[in-house]
Design a protein around this motif. Sequence first.
Motif, PDB file in Angstrom:
ATOM      1  N   ALA A 309       0.827  -1.208   0.000  1.00 12.52           N
ATOM      2  CA  ALA A 309       0.000   0.000   0.000  1.00 12.52           C
ATOM      3  C   ALA A 309       0.861   1.258   0.000  1.00 12.52           C
ATOM      4  O   ALA A 309       0.572   2.220  -0.729  1.00 12.52           O
ATOM      5  CB  ALA A 309      -0.932  -0.009   1.211  1.00 12.52           C
ATOM      6  N   LEU A 310       1.918   1.271   0.807  1.00 15.83           N
ATOM      7  CA  LEU A 310       2.809   2.432   0.847  1.00 15.83           C
ATOM      8  C   LEU A 310       3.472   2.660  -0.504  1.00 15.83           C
ATOM      9  O   LEU A 310       3.532   3.792  -1.007  1.00 15.83           O
ATOM     10  CB  LEU A 310       3.876   2.246   1.925  1.00 15.83           C
ATOM     11  CG  LEU A 310       3.491   2.530   3.365  1.00 15.83           C
ATOM     12  CD1 LEU A 310       4.639   2.158   4.303  1.00 15.83           C
ATOM     13  CD2 LEU A 310       3.128   3.997   3.555  1.00 15.83           C
ATOM     14  N   ALA A 311       3.996   1.584  -1.108  1.00 18.78           N
ATOM     15  CA  ALA A 311       4.643   1.720  -2.422  1.00 18.78           C
ATOM     16  C   ALA A 311       3.657   2.244  -3.449  1.00 18.78           C
ATOM     17  O   ALA A 311       3.982   3.121  -4.261  1.00 18.78           O
ATOM     18  CB  ALA A 311       5.220   0.376  -2.859  1.00 18.78           C
ATOM     19  N   GLY A 312       2.424   1.737  -3.404  1.00 21.63           N
ATOM     20  CA  GLY A 312       1.430   2.155  -4.381  1.00 21.63           C
ATOM     21  C   GLY A 312       1.049   3.616  -4.263  1.00 21.63           C
ATOM     22  O   GLY A 312       0.947   4.325  -5.269  1.00 21.63           O
ATOM     23  N   VAL A 313       0.856   4.107  -3.044  1.00 20.37           N
ATOM     24  CA  VAL A 313       0.344   5.466  -2.879  1.00 20.37           C
ATOM     25  C   VAL A 313       1.427   6.527  -3.104  1.00 20.37           C
ATOM     26  O   VAL A 313       1.125   7.645  -3.540  1.00 20.37           O
ATOM     27  CB  VAL A 313      -0.308   5.615  -1.480  1.00 20.37           C
ATOM     28  CG1 VAL A 313       0.733   5.858  -0.389  1.00 20.37           C
ATOM     29  CG2 VAL A 313      -1.360   6.717  -1.487  1.00 20.37           C
ATOM     30  N   PHE A 314       2.701   6.189  -2.839  1.00 19.19           N
ATOM     31  CA  PHE A 314       3.774   7.183  -3.001  1.00 19.19           C
ATOM     32  C   PHE A 314       4.406   7.160  -4.397  1.00 19.19           C
ATOM     33  O   PHE A 314       4.875   8.197  -4.872  1.00 19.19           O
ATOM     34  CB  PHE A 314       4.884   6.952  -1.964  1.00 19.19           C
ATOM     35  CG  PHE A 314       4.563   7.496  -0.604  1.00 19.19           C
ATOM     36  CD1 PHE A 314       4.639   8.860  -0.342  1.00 19.19           C
ATOM     37  CD2 PHE A 314       4.189   6.659   0.428  1.00 19.19           C
ATOM     38  CE1 PHE A 314       4.344   9.373   0.907  1.00 19.19           C
ATOM     39  CE2 PHE A 314       3.893   7.152   1.689  1.00 19.19           C
ATOM     40  CZ  PHE A 314       3.972   8.509   1.935  1.00 19.19           C
TER      41      PHE A 314
END
Length: 407
Positions: A309-314
């Motif tokens: 999720a972190l990789a996707g949103v940033f």
Amino acid sequence: MSENTTIPPRARQGSAWEVLRAFLKLGVSSFGGPIAHLGYFRNELIQRRKWLDDTEYGDLVALSQFLPGPASSQVGFGLGLFRAGPTGAIAAFLAFTLPSAALMVAFAYGAPLFQGAIGGGILAGLKIVAVAIVAQAVWGMARTLTPDRVRASIAVVAAASALLLPGSVGQIGAIVIGALAGLLLCREPSDPAAVMVRFPVTRTVGMTCLAMFVVLLVALPVAAAATHSGALQLFDAFYRAGALVFGGGHVVLPLLQAGVVDTGWVSPDQFLAGYGAAQAVPGPLFTFAAYLGTLSTVGPGGIAGAAIALAGVFLPGFLLLTGVLPFWNAFRSRPWAQALMRGANAAVVGLLAAALYDPVFTTAITGTGAFVLAVICFVLLIVWRIPAWAVVIIGAAGGVAISLITG
């Protein structure tokens, strides 16, 4: 200096280790949301460490406001990229993001955060400190970026636009209006001594990043549907949220809600509890994604889900910023572009001033005690030049005292 004298662009001068240490300090002390983060960055990296000057910093802030993605994290990524190249950019992202991401994952696993009078007082105190930090940023940047009546007026119009028009419409509109006003009204002779900032990104790399942004935006939904992979579905949902939000911060919440609550991956109660916890931790609000990825019923869940999720949103915001930067110096070297950026930078001051009022001031200043504490913190920063991290501690302690006194 003669008119034909060429001033070489200013190159990076630091190391990834230096960037990591600087941003880790910011990652554990930068409370108050994306606008407050810009104040913390300016205090630590522009004023104290002199990585850039206010005009260069204002340019980077304006560019990040133009692009989709987490604005304050994009500014931090750009500062790390300038200072120490790609490894510096990664170091800035990790150091600024991981502390709050770890706290959000811990909260997802049930760690009780900020309960009772003392916990509530700490949270209130941190919000009050954010008022002082943002006020300091507005004060300092206004002195540099709005030195005349025209640019001060542009800042006022930008502030009014951001306050009167809802959401990202007002923010983007303010910068567009400011840029056009600068183009018409700020046509000063270009400064031959102006130093351009060299970001270590080639045009080939820039074009590749822009192509990757588009390909992922189009291909991820197709790949997720074709493979029925939970991990791909999770990454796609958060990538689209990061790619389609302007201004970052609270603006991303409706997109995240549509991606994980409306689909049934996370319950409404879980979503609201995580959003409340996100207000109590330092660093970017986008780390709320780590909490949602941990709890999501689609994808691996846990720490792996948080990482996806972190990789996707940033990722989309960083791809866009890296893609645009190679063309930035060529753009800003033109006299008409310098006039445009004078107006845009003045508009950035107006945006900061608007955010100082709403949501920073209106959320944090709930009574006389809170206002007095905000003034004390502001004077400590401006007059006594106390470091921001120390003022954060003082503000948190003051918040506890106010909470205990008022019951």
